[in-house]
Design an enzyme around this catalytic site. Structure first.
Site, PDB file in Angstrom:
ATOM      1  N   LYS A 178      -6.997 -14.091 -28.958  1.00 25.28           N
ATOM      2  CA  LYS A 178      -7.341 -13.335 -27.761  1.00 25.28           C
ATOM      3  C   LYS A 178      -7.343 -14.201 -26.508  1.00 25.28           C
ATOM      4  CE  LYS A 178      -8.665  -9.737 -25.478  1.00 25.28           C
ATOM      5  NZ  LYS A 178      -7.712  -8.626 -25.278  1.00 25.28           N
ATOM      6  N   HIS A 214      24.443  -5.678 -17.604  1.00 25.56           N
ATOM      7  CA  HIS A 214      24.712  -7.108 -17.568  1.00 25.56           C
ATOM      8  C   HIS A 214      24.302  -7.802 -18.860  1.00 25.56           C
ATOM      9  CE1 HIS A 214      25.779  -6.988 -13.295  1.00 25.56           C
ATOM     10  NE2 HIS A 214      24.796  -6.104 -13.181  1.00 25.56           N
ATOM     11  N   GLU A 224       5.650  -4.813 -20.080  1.00 21.58           N
ATOM     12  CA  GLU A 224       4.356  -4.711 -20.750  1.00 21.58           C
ATOM     13  C   GLU A 224       4.451  -3.813 -21.981  1.00 21.58           C
ATOM     14  OE1 GLU A 224       0.215  -4.659 -21.741  1.00 21.58           O
ATOM     15  OE2 GLU A 224       1.645  -6.124 -20.929  1.00 21.58           O
ATOM     16  N   TRP A 252      -8.043 -20.655 -35.133  1.00 20.01           N
ATOM     17  CA  TRP A 252      -6.639 -20.477 -34.795  1.00 20.01           C
ATOM     18  C   TRP A 252      -6.038 -21.873 -34.797  1.00 20.01           C
ATOM     19  CZ3 TRP A 252      -3.012 -21.977 -31.178  1.00 20.01           C
ATOM     20  CH2 TRP A 252      -1.855 -21.189 -31.088  1.00 20.01           C
ATOM     21  N   ASN A 290     -13.532 -25.941 -30.718  1.00 16.60           N
ATOM     22  CA  ASN A 290     -12.463 -25.128 -30.144  1.00 16.60           C
ATOM     23  C   ASN A 290     -11.808 -25.962 -29.057  1.00 16.60           C
ATOM     24  OD1 ASN A 290     -10.827 -23.134 -29.019  1.00 16.60           O
ATOM     25  ND2 ASN A 290     -12.500 -22.271 -27.801  1.00 16.60           N
ATOM     26  N   GLY A 291     -10.495 -26.172 -29.154  1.00 19.87           N
ATOM     27  CA  GLY A 291      -9.794 -26.953 -28.151  1.00 19.87           C
ATOM     28  C   GLY A 291      -8.774 -27.878 -28.777  1.00 19.87           C
ATOM     29  N   CYS A 319      -9.869 -19.999 -31.374  1.00 21.93           N
ATOM     30  CA  CYS A 319     -10.993 -20.330 -32.244  1.00 21.93           C
ATOM     31  C   CYS A 319     -12.299 -19.716 -31.731  1.00 21.93           C
ATOM     32  CB  CYS A 319     -11.171 -21.825 -32.419  1.00 21.93           C
ATOM     33  SG  CYS A 319      -9.777 -22.679 -33.137  1.00 21.93           S
ATOM     34  N   LYS A 349       3.565  -5.027 -25.802  1.00 22.20           N
ATOM     35  CA  LYS A 349       2.592  -4.378 -26.678  1.00 22.20           C
ATOM     36  C   LYS A 349       3.215  -4.073 -28.037  1.00 22.20           C
ATOM     37  CE  LYS A 349      -0.578  -5.119 -25.176  1.00 22.20           C
ATOM     38  NZ  LYS A 349      -0.272  -5.854 -24.022  1.00 22.20           N
TER      39      LYS A 349
END
Length: 611
Positions: free
Chosen positions: A606, A507, A484, A75, A99-100, A2, A488
């Site tokens: 983010k 495996h 990584e 969010w 926010n939270g 948020c 992405k």
């Protein structure tokens, strides 16, 4: 999670500042958005489901005026994305943005409903508005009402409040991992979740600490604690150029940030390396020989992309400094009952410095007596403040949700830490250290050379963007780079992708390989090259389509892979940074070809400031 923004002043119409700030914060959440302004004695609210552009459409049809207001981009946590669950939330005279997560949400809701309160949304935020409104109705002023209400809340919050009973003030409050900053200008004051929201208007900001409350007016702001006593917080003069928070001619923020990596690496190295004197100064972070020798273990904790940076750092620290390292996902760390003491060091890695799980892991380490060092990108963030030592990356603002330049600067910071510890422990001195520092200083230029492969990688993306599954393989330090790369791709293209240690392919993952499966193999020269080539040939034997990342000048893979991308060689450790660049570019070009929202991928935010 948020984004919130607030404005009070004479200089601007509030709605213009709010929309501008929300546009810069939309990377924090984009399920819905809303604004509220106060004109005269009347608060008006406008909200819309979806991205900010939908709210802008509402405002064109139903404009707002006023010199004070609050805005929010969401969010979702409590309640599905919808207009009714969008912020700001209103109860009586009060409007709240938040926010939270309020952990005692159910108890508070039951209590309020028992008193006859009409709750119109599924959110925890609306309950705060009801609590504050009740306090105002009992005769309290806005600041006192917010302080009293927050004493009832359990959980994490950064919030802004306004009331038509007090048309001259906004109130901000903070607790837990949710960040909030306040800034001042000439006859105006601002609040926001992150620096980019305020950059066009002020560079003089402070960061609120847990338990802080700020009263904002056109004269500036005052910060108080939970008892209402005035507290001093240090002003920070932001050095970022506002243009650095804009796209600057690139199609997407992520694309811009990929190409900013040479500069970000240069800034992170900064003056910490002195080649002439063969020395490293980590911003006065000191380790005596006794301290370094007594370190029994180092715990690296982080989430997401930062955790892969930690895995790279583990190789560097163990092999260079000779200190045992563990890497933990911060969300799991404290739940496995880790064993730490004064001979341990915990390194918390977070771009924002506000990641809730990483902050909780940091506090666990501190409570057990470990030395706590953080690596983060935001000064005066909560993680930075609560650490014994801070090694800042200097990536600048990173707006794209999928992290790129933050990752490479975190790896550079971990490499600097590994070199420092190795030097203090007498394992790396003289010419050997000088060679390492010389290679590090060459890194930005070689990243630029690797970025010049962009057109070549875009062409590869055009051949593979319709695939629905990818496999990424690496060995040694390139294993976390493979993870990584997979992250992405899945983040921004929504293609299923997995990163594996190449030796583990037999495996399980080998069962997936067929003519429809692109397999990205990081096959640069190094001690495990021959084993990696063997893995590559096993993929080809099963008709897998191989995209190889190889060392510049090595033609041995040209007949073994469908595609070969050659990158410079900078030794085992630093080549890991060069290897991630083509993976970033591949993910970016695949996503754009598939038409996804590169900067704001679905369901992601983010900065993850809630568990």
């Amino acid at each position: 999670m948020c984004g919130i923004v607030g404005y009070v002043g004479r200089e601007h119409q509030a709605v213009n500042v709010l929309i501008d700030g929300l546009r810069r914060l939309e990377y924090r959440g984009y399920d819905s958005a809303g604004v509220a302004t106060l004109e005269g004695s009347s608060i008006e609210v406008r909200r819309a489901k979806g991205k900010l552009i939908n709210l802008e459409g509402v405002l064109r049809d139903r404009p707002l005026e006023g010199k004070i207001g609050l805005g929010h981009t969401r969010w979702a946590t409590h309640g599905k994305p919808s207009e009714r669950n969008a912020h700001p939330h209103r109860a009586g005279s009060v409007v709240i943005v938040h926010n939270g997560i309020i952990e005692n949400y159910r108890e508070l809701r039951a209590e309020l409903e028992a008193t006859g309160a009409e709750i119109l949304s599924d959110t925890d935020t609306e309950l705060i508005a009801h609590l504050v409104d009740a306090e105002i109705q009992s005769g309290k002023d806005l600041m006192t009402a917010v302080r009293e209400s927050c004493s009832r809340l359990q959980g994490s919050y950064a919030l802004g409040a306004m009331s038509d009973t007090d048309p001259a003030h906004l109130v901000a409050a903070k607790n837990g991992g949710s960040p909030i900053i306040v800034g001042r200008g000439e006859k105006q004051a601002f609040l926001g979740s992150d620096i980019p929201a305020l950059l066009p208007y002020t560079r003089e900001i402070i960061t609120l600490w847990d338990g802080d409350f700020a009263l904002l007016s056109e004269e500036g702001f005052e910060v108080v604690d939970a008892q209402g006593s005035s507290v001093e917080r240090e002003f920070l003069t932001v050095q970022w150029d506002p243009v650095s928070a804009e796209r600057g001619g690139y199609d997407h923020f992520m694309q811009k940030e990929i190409f900013e990596q040479p500069r970000a690496i240069t800034d992170t190295i900064g003056t910490r390396v002195n080649e002439a004197e063969i020395s490293i100064d980590l911003d006065s972070i000191e380790f005596s020989r006794d301290q370094a020798d007594s370190l029994r273990s180092i715990s690296l904790v982080a989430c997401g992309t930062a955790s892969y940076a930690c895995h790279v750092g583990k190789y560097m620290i163990e092999q260079l400094a000779g200190i045992s390292c563990e890497v933990d996902l911060a969300s799991e760390f404290r739940y496995r009952s880790p064993i730490l003491d004064s001979d341990s060091m915990l390194v918390a890695v977070s771009q924002s410095g506000e990641t809730a799980d990483t902050l909780a892991a940091l506090r666990e380490g501190r409570n057990q007596g470990a030395r706590v060092l953080s690596i983060c990108n935001v000064r005066e963030s909560t993680i930075a403040r609560e650490s014994d030592d801070v090694l800042y990356t200097h990536a600048g603002p990173e707006i794209g949700v999928a992290s790129t330049k933050a990752f490479v600067t975190q790896v550079v910071a971990l490499y600097l830490l590994a070199l420092k510890l190795a030097h203090v422990r007498g394992r790396l001195e003289g010419d050997a250290l000088g060679e390492r520092l010389h290679d590090l200083m060459r890194l930005p230029r070689l990243v630029e050379e690797t970025l010049a492969l962009d057109a070549e990688i875009a062409a590869i993306a055009r051949r593979y963007f319709k695939a629905e599954d990818f496999l990424f393989l690496g060995r040694g330090i390139m294993y976390p780079i493979a993870m990584e790369g997979a992250l992405k791709l899945k983040e921004i293209s929504y293609i299923h992708a997995e990163g594996y240690a190449a030796g583990e392919m037999k495996h399980g993952p080998i069962a997936l390989i067929d003519e429809n499966m692109p397999v990205v193999v990081i096959a640069n020269s190094g001690p495990l090259f021959d084993k990696l080539v063997s893995n590559l040939e096993q993929v080809r034997a099963r008709d897998g389509r191989v995209i190889a990342i190889a060392t510049e000048g090595d033609t041995s893979l040209d007949e073994k892979a469908n595609e070969v991308v050659h990158i410079p060689d900078l030794g085992e450790f630093l080549t890991s940074i060069l290897a991630v660049v083509p993976l970033q570019l591949l993910a970016y070009h695949v996503a754009t070809l598939r038409g996804t929202d590169v900067d704001q991928p679905r369901n992601l935010a983010k900065s993850v400031t809630v568990e």
